[in-house]
Design a protein around this motif. Sequence first.
Motif, PDB file in Angstrom:
ATOM      1  N   ALA A  86       0.903  -1.199   0.168  1.00 30.54           N
ATOM      2  CA  ALA A  86      -0.172   0.177  -0.319  1.00 30.54           C
ATOM      3  C   ALA A  86       0.503   1.778   0.052  1.00 30.54           C
ATOM      4  N   LEU A  87       1.847   1.565   1.026  1.00 30.62           N
ATOM      5  CA  LEU A  87       2.840   2.119   0.928  1.00 30.62           C
ATOM      6  C   LEU A  87       3.629   2.886  -0.256  1.00 30.62           C
ATOM      7  N   PHE A  88       3.844   1.288  -1.248  1.00 30.50           N
ATOM      8  CA  PHE A  88       4.683   1.559  -2.230  1.00 30.50           C
ATOM      9  C   PHE A  88       3.318   1.995  -3.410  1.00 30.50           C
ATOM     10  N   VAL A  89       1.810   1.368  -3.516  1.00 31.16           N
ATOM     11  CA  VAL A  89       1.575   2.425  -4.175  1.00 31.16           C
ATOM     12  C   VAL A  89       1.361   3.651  -4.480  1.00 31.16           C
ATOM     13  N   VAL A  90       1.307   4.458  -2.658  1.00 28.79           N
ATOM     14  CA  VAL A  90       1.516   6.002  -2.730  1.00 28.79           C
ATOM     15  C   VAL A  90       2.565   6.515  -3.677  1.00 28.79           C
ATOM     16  N   GLY A  91       3.336   5.466  -3.338  1.00 26.58           N
ATOM     17  CA  GLY A  91       4.671   6.186  -4.010  1.00 26.58           C
ATOM     18  C   GLY A  91       4.456   6.269  -5.374  1.00 26.58           C
ATOM     19  N   HIS A  92       3.883   5.105  -5.973  1.00 22.82           N
ATOM     20  CA  HIS A  92       4.136   5.003  -7.111  1.00 22.82           C
ATOM     21  C   HIS A  92       3.355   5.606  -8.648  1.00 22.82           C
ATOM     22  N   ASP A  93       1.790   6.358  -7.093  1.00 23.75           N
ATOM     23  CA  ASP A  93       1.700   7.727  -7.477  1.00 23.75           C
ATOM     24  C   ASP A  93       2.335   8.812  -7.813  1.00 23.75           C
ATOM     25  N   CYS A  94       3.021   9.113  -6.777  1.00 23.14           N
ATOM     26  CA  CYS A  94       3.923  10.046  -6.674  1.00 23.14           C
ATOM     27  C   CYS A  94       4.698  10.453  -8.137  1.00 23.14           C
ATOM     28  N   GLY A  95       5.903   8.720  -8.383  1.00 17.26           N
ATOM     29  CA  GLY A  95       6.363   8.506  -9.577  1.00 17.26           C
ATOM     30  C   GLY A  95       5.577   8.611 -10.608  1.00 17.26           C
ATOM     31  N   LEU A 112       9.452   8.929   0.569  1.00 13.05           N
ATOM     32  CA  LEU A 112       9.467   9.253   1.728  1.00 13.05           C
ATOM     33  C   LEU A 112       8.511   7.592   1.673  1.00 13.05           C
ATOM     34  N   ALA A 113       7.787   7.267   0.839  1.00 10.21           N
ATOM     35  CA  ALA A 113       7.006   6.245   0.886  1.00 10.21           C
ATOM     36  C   ALA A 113       8.028   4.809   0.204  1.00 10.21           C
ATOM     37  N   HIS A 114       8.934   5.616  -0.493  1.00 15.09           N
ATOM     38  CA  HIS A 114       9.639   4.293  -1.407  1.00 15.09           C
ATOM     39  C   HIS A 114      10.607   3.333  -0.626  1.00 15.09           C
ATOM     40  N   ALA A 115      12.017   4.585   0.172  1.00 20.57           N
ATOM     41  CA  ALA A 115      13.222   4.385   0.491  1.00 20.57           C
ATOM     42  C   ALA A 115      12.662   3.166   1.562  1.00 20.57           C
ATOM     43  N   PRO A 116      11.454   3.844   3.017  1.00 28.79           N
ATOM     44  CA  PRO A 116      12.114   3.267   3.795  1.00 28.79           C
ATOM     45  C   PRO A 116      11.846   1.537   3.534  1.00 28.79           C
ATOM     46  N   ILE A 117      11.290   1.226   1.858  1.00 31.46           N
ATOM     47  CA  ILE A 117      11.215  -0.439   1.983  1.00 31.46           C
ATOM     48  C   ILE A 117      11.504  -0.708   0.413  1.00 31.46           C
ATOM     49  N   PHE A 118      13.046   0.010   0.024  1.00 29.25           N
ATOM     50  CA  PHE A 118      14.054  -0.287  -0.322  1.00 29.25           C
ATOM     51  C   PHE A 118      14.603  -0.577  -1.458  1.00 29.25           C
ATOM     52  N   ALA A 119      12.914   0.459  -2.378  1.00 27.88           N
ATOM     53  CA  ALA A 119      12.892   0.741  -3.316  1.00 27.88           C
ATOM     54  C   ALA A 119      13.412   2.455  -3.819  1.00 27.88           C
ATOM     55  N   PRO A 120      14.689   1.984  -4.938  1.00 29.02           N
ATOM     56  CA  PRO A 120      14.901   3.289  -5.316  1.00 29.02           C
ATOM     57  C   PRO A 120      14.045   4.160  -6.261  1.00 29.02           C
ATOM     58  N   TYR A 121      13.559   4.898  -5.716  1.00 27.43           N
ATOM     59  CA  TYR A 121      12.167   5.857  -6.062  1.00 27.43           C
ATOM     60  C   TYR A 121      12.360   6.775  -8.078  1.00 27.43           C
ATOM     61  N   TRP A 122      13.533   6.858  -8.001  1.00 24.83           N
ATOM     62  CA  TRP A 122      13.797   7.363  -9.097  1.00 24.83           C
ATOM     63  C   TRP A 122      13.858   6.491 -10.525  1.00 24.83           C
ATOM     64  N   PRO A 123      14.872   5.695 -10.226  1.00 22.14           N
ATOM     65  CA  PRO A 123      15.544   4.288 -11.167  1.00 22.14           C
ATOM     66  C   PRO A 123      14.229   3.554 -11.362  1.00 22.14           C
ATOM     67  N   TRP A 124      13.039   3.310 -10.278  1.00 23.88           N
ATOM     68  CA  TRP A 124      12.154   2.666 -10.069  1.00 23.88           C
ATOM     69  C   TRP A 124      10.514   3.720 -11.200  1.00 23.88           C
ATOM     70  N   GLN A 125      11.122   4.688 -11.083  1.00 26.15           N
ATOM     71  CA  GLN A 125      10.208   5.769 -11.922  1.00 26.15           C
ATOM     72  C   GLN A 125      10.151   5.586 -13.311  1.00 26.15           C
ATOM     73  N   LYS A 126      11.210   5.462 -13.799  1.00 24.08           N
ATOM     74  CA  LYS A 126      12.235   5.500 -15.529  1.00 24.08           C
ATOM     75  C   LYS A 126      11.471   3.714 -15.193  1.00 24.08           C
ATOM     76  N   SER A 127      11.746   2.703 -15.349  1.00 24.02           N
ATOM     77  CA  SER A 127      11.101   1.836 -15.779  1.00 24.02           C
ATOM     78  C   SER A 127       9.726   1.539 -15.715  1.00 24.02           C
ATOM     79  N   HIS A 128       9.763   1.347 -14.671  1.00 24.61           N
ATOM     80  CA  HIS A 128       8.059   1.211 -14.317  1.00 24.61           C
ATOM     81  C   HIS A 128       7.654   2.302 -15.494  1.00 24.61           C
ATOM     82  N   ARG A 129       7.972   4.038 -16.084  1.00 27.74           N
ATOM     83  CA  ARG A 129       6.774   4.540 -17.145  1.00 27.74           C
ATOM     84  C   ARG A 129       7.152   3.384 -18.072  1.00 27.74           C
TER      85      ARG A 129
END
Length: 374
Positions: A86-95, A112-129
């Motif tokens: 769920a926390l990841f999904v909030v960060g997913h909206d940010c991305g 704030l949503a992704h770093a505590p769960i060891f998900a690198p925010y900007w890189p994942w934003q890129k691959s997910h796009r």
Amino acid sequence: MTIATQLRQKKTLERVEPPKLPTVDDVRKVVPAHCFVKDPIKSIRYLIQDYILIAALYLAVPYLERYFGVLGLFAWYWLMGFQLCALFVVGHDCGHGSFSDYTWLNDLCGHLAHAPIFAPYWPWQKSHRQHHQYTAHLDKDKGHPWVTKQDFDNRTLLEKYFAALPISGWFRWIPIYTVIGLPDGSHFWPWSKLFTTTEDRIKCVVSGALCAICAYVALSYFCEFSVYNWIKYYWIPLTFQGLMMVVITYLQHQDEDVEVYEHDEWNFVRGQTQTIDRTYGFGLDTVMHHITDGHVAHHFFFTKIPHYNLLDATEPIKKLLEPYKTTPYGYKSQTNYDFLFRYFTFNVTLDYLIHKSKGVLQYRVGVEKSRQQQ
Ligand SMILES: [Zn+2]
Ligand SMILES: [Zn+2]
């Protein structure tokens, strides 16, 4: 080769003209205007809500262990898996920029949503796009790569059957996808194939460092340097979250019936109509902010509709696609209380894609079933 086989092969090479599908603009027109409103306060409220629920789960775990032992701990891992998702999904909206109209706020809250769960925010934003831009494109879709018969035959035994081992689900997110980088490139290594510019590489270092800092705070502050406790209360919950991430992303796009397109046949709308909404039940869809049963709407407007408006947007899209329900382009939804079982069995049965017609592929098992019914 029998005449029937020859005829069938000839048919698979013929082009089948798809029906005229609505444009993205047609879809946009039927979705109520309020669905496109990004409310930063509401988005932040969900972020805080998820933090509070995670904190509550941490407060509950000593009691679960005391009264229910290992079973209690195991149940807690599952609950953590769902809640961290769920926390990841909030960060997913940010991305996606659907958290708010302010990039700085999206980037801040995304970390704030992704770093505590060891998900690198900007890189994942890129691959997910890349996954969103080319959904159901044979070569350009990212995340879970599409496998043709030729790809499958060229794979080693381990590559062929690794995903079929149920235990693999716990490792496919971390470390295989995000750290090692199979198949899209490491999200932590600045010179991996995922990154092409210096800006990308700097962003990778920043997001990765924030993940490392959070993991270190968990070890030092929360676990008082007990590696045992760190694994038990920080890392293992992350593997359950990783499993759910893989299950969700896999099931939204994989089924016996989905079509996958070669470049000449692919277009954005055609690709997005292959997305599947799945209701998991047990309240999990609400917990995970409807990324499961609002995924079709998310795919059509991934930068525009925040998670809390996905369900409102789903109904009109379903209606718009109603005339296509007897074709492969109707609105697809299933209720899957058996989502885990389905994920594990699909990893065995959905082995590779074969041509169904010129430029259009489908899983072998789906094509064979429909041929038997003919
Ligand atoms: Zn998706
Ligand atoms: Zn997305």
